[in-house]
Design a protein around this motif. Structure first.
Motif, PDB file in Angstrom:
ATOM      1  N   GLY A  34      10.222 -69.262 -17.018  1.00  0.00           N
ATOM      2  CA  GLY A  34      10.036 -68.888 -15.880  1.00  0.00           C
ATOM      3  C   GLY A  34       9.855 -70.122 -14.855  1.00  0.00           C
ATOM      4  O   GLY A  34      10.250 -70.228 -13.755  1.00  0.00           O
ATOM      5  N   TYR A  35       9.094 -70.971 -15.428  1.00  0.00           N
ATOM      6  CA  TYR A  35       8.700 -72.350 -14.634  1.00  0.00           C
ATOM      7  C   TYR A  35       9.838 -73.008 -14.277  1.00  0.00           C
ATOM      8  O   TYR A  35       9.922 -73.694 -13.507  1.00  0.00           O
ATOM      9  N   GLY A  36      10.628 -73.157 -15.406  1.00  0.00           N
ATOM     10  CA  GLY A  36      12.221 -73.754 -15.236  1.00  0.00           C
ATOM     11  C   GLY A  36      12.792 -73.436 -14.241  1.00  0.00           C
ATOM     12  O   GLY A  36      13.637 -74.099 -13.606  1.00  0.00           O
ATOM     13  N   GLY A  37      12.803 -71.937 -13.929  1.00  0.00           N
ATOM     14  CA  GLY A  37      13.524 -71.500 -12.741  1.00  0.00           C
ATOM     15  C   GLY A  37      12.705 -71.702 -11.261  1.00  0.00           C
ATOM     16  O   GLY A  37      13.383 -71.888 -10.309  1.00  0.00           O
ATOM     17  N   LEU A  38      11.469 -71.865 -11.391  1.00  0.00           N
ATOM     18  CA  LEU A  38      10.683 -71.843 -10.104  1.00  0.00           C
ATOM     19  C   LEU A  38       9.980 -73.231  -9.715  1.00  0.00           C
ATOM     20  O   LEU A  38       9.404 -73.359  -8.550  1.00  0.00           O
ATOM     21  N   LYS A  39      10.194 -74.281 -10.589  1.00  0.00           N
ATOM     22  CA  LYS A  39       9.573 -75.401 -10.481  1.00  0.00           C
ATOM     23  C   LYS A  39       9.900 -76.343  -9.410  1.00  0.00           C
ATOM     24  O   LYS A  39       9.310 -77.168  -8.703  1.00  0.00           O
ATOM     25  N   ASP A  40      11.092 -75.959  -8.865  1.00  0.00           N
ATOM     26  CA  ASP A  40      11.647 -76.652  -7.443  1.00  0.00           C
ATOM     27  C   ASP A  40      11.229 -76.130  -6.365  1.00  0.00           C
ATOM     28  O   ASP A  40      11.358 -76.166  -5.366  1.00  0.00           O
ATOM     29  N   THR A  41      10.608 -74.664  -6.519  1.00  0.00           N
ATOM     30  CA  THR A  41      10.154 -73.893  -5.280  1.00  0.00           C
ATOM     31  C   THR A  41       8.383 -73.983  -5.080  1.00  0.00           C
ATOM     32  O   THR A  41       7.788 -74.274  -5.953  1.00  0.00           O
ATOM     33  N   GLY A  42       8.049 -73.319  -4.196  1.00  0.00           N
ATOM     34  CA  GLY A  42       6.586 -73.431  -4.100  1.00  0.00           C
ATOM     35  C   GLY A  42       5.818 -71.874  -4.657  1.00  0.00           C
ATOM     36  O   GLY A  42       4.876 -71.751  -4.352  1.00  0.00           O
ATOM     37  N   TYR A  43       6.618 -71.399  -5.317  1.00  0.00           N
ATOM     38  CA  TYR A  43       6.432 -69.986  -5.626  1.00  0.00           C
ATOM     39  C   TYR A  43       5.732 -70.275  -7.519  1.00  0.00           C
ATOM     40  O   TYR A  43       5.704 -69.048  -8.033  1.00  0.00           O
ATOM     41  N   TRP A  44       5.884 -71.196  -7.790  1.00  0.00           N
ATOM     42  CA  TRP A  44       5.895 -71.177  -9.481  1.00  0.00           C
ATOM     43  C   TRP A  44       4.102 -71.090  -9.765  1.00  0.00           C
ATOM     44  O   TRP A  44       3.887 -70.450 -10.989  1.00  0.00           O
ATOM     45  N   PHE A  45       3.443 -70.994  -8.731  1.00  0.00           N
ATOM     46  CA  PHE A  45       2.132 -70.598  -9.215  1.00  0.00           C
ATOM     47  C   PHE A  45       1.821 -69.170  -9.638  1.00  0.00           C
ATOM     48  O   PHE A  45       0.799 -68.827 -10.108  1.00  0.00           O
TER      49      PHE A  45
END
Length: 201
Positions: A34-45
């Motif tokens: 999931g982090y691989g998909g969200l790492k470039d956004t501000g929602y990875w947290f």
């Protein structure tokens, strides 16, 4: 009227503890996807909850391994035979799962859709819960199987019709399957505590 004594073997508690370790590992892995998909956004947290749950699973697994010494060992031949039967089918199911993942990934790659590698892996993971439900006679496995399979099929469909990018698919899979493994871990904690209360009183 005398209350019926519940006899719970130590292997049942150790089995739950082992399951919690597995759910800790799998939950962390899916959180990583999931982090691989969200790492470039501000929602990875939002994924922080999964590692936190993984730690919780490990802590409770250690507690259950320690608590297992308060439970009797299996002595009945029928119980020992049943435990061996479940262990055998558990091994068969996981072996079949590994083979299914290998075949599925090779099929989509040879069909020219390497982007479906993770969705196919998730699909096999979801499907393997169905036979586990029958072997261990657990209703929750059917719910987790259905949820995980739907998430996997949805990710395949949304990837093929270009609705989601690969990052979007990773996000859907990571969060979707992470929810399934997290729910399984929470169920195991609850079940472990229930059995402990029955035994210790």
């Amino acid at each position: 009227m005398k209350k019926e004594q519940h006899i719970i073997p130590d292997s049942a508690i150790k089995g739950i503890a082992t399951g919690l370790i597995m759910m800790a590992v799998f939950t962390s892995l899916w959180a990583g996807i999931g982090y691989g998909g969200l790492k470039d956004t501000g929602y990875w947290f939002v994924l922080i909850i999964f590692p936190a749950l993984s730690v919780l699973f490990v802590v409770n697994a250690i507690k259950l391994f320690n608590a297992a010494k308060h439970f009797p060992k299996l002595t009945s031949e029928a119980d020992i035979a049943e435990e061996k039967r479940m262990g055998k089918w558990f091994g068969i199911i996981f072996g079949t799962e590994g083979l299914g993942i290998f075949i599925g990934i090779n099929v989509v790659i040879n069909l020219g859709h390497p982007e479906l590698t993770m969705p196919v892996l998730a699909l096999v993971v979801g499907l393997h819960f169905f036979p586990l439900a029958k072997v261990f006679k657990r209703t929750i496995d059917y719910y987790l199987a259905t949820w995980s399979t739907v998430i996997a099929i949805l990710s395949i469909a949304l990837s093929l019709n270009k609705t989601l990018t690969q990052s979007g698919v990773f996000t859907l899979l990571g969060i979707g399957i992470g929810i399934a493994t997290s729910c399984y871990g929470i169920y195991m904690i609850t079940e472990g505590k229930r059995l402990y209360r029955l035994q210790i009183g």
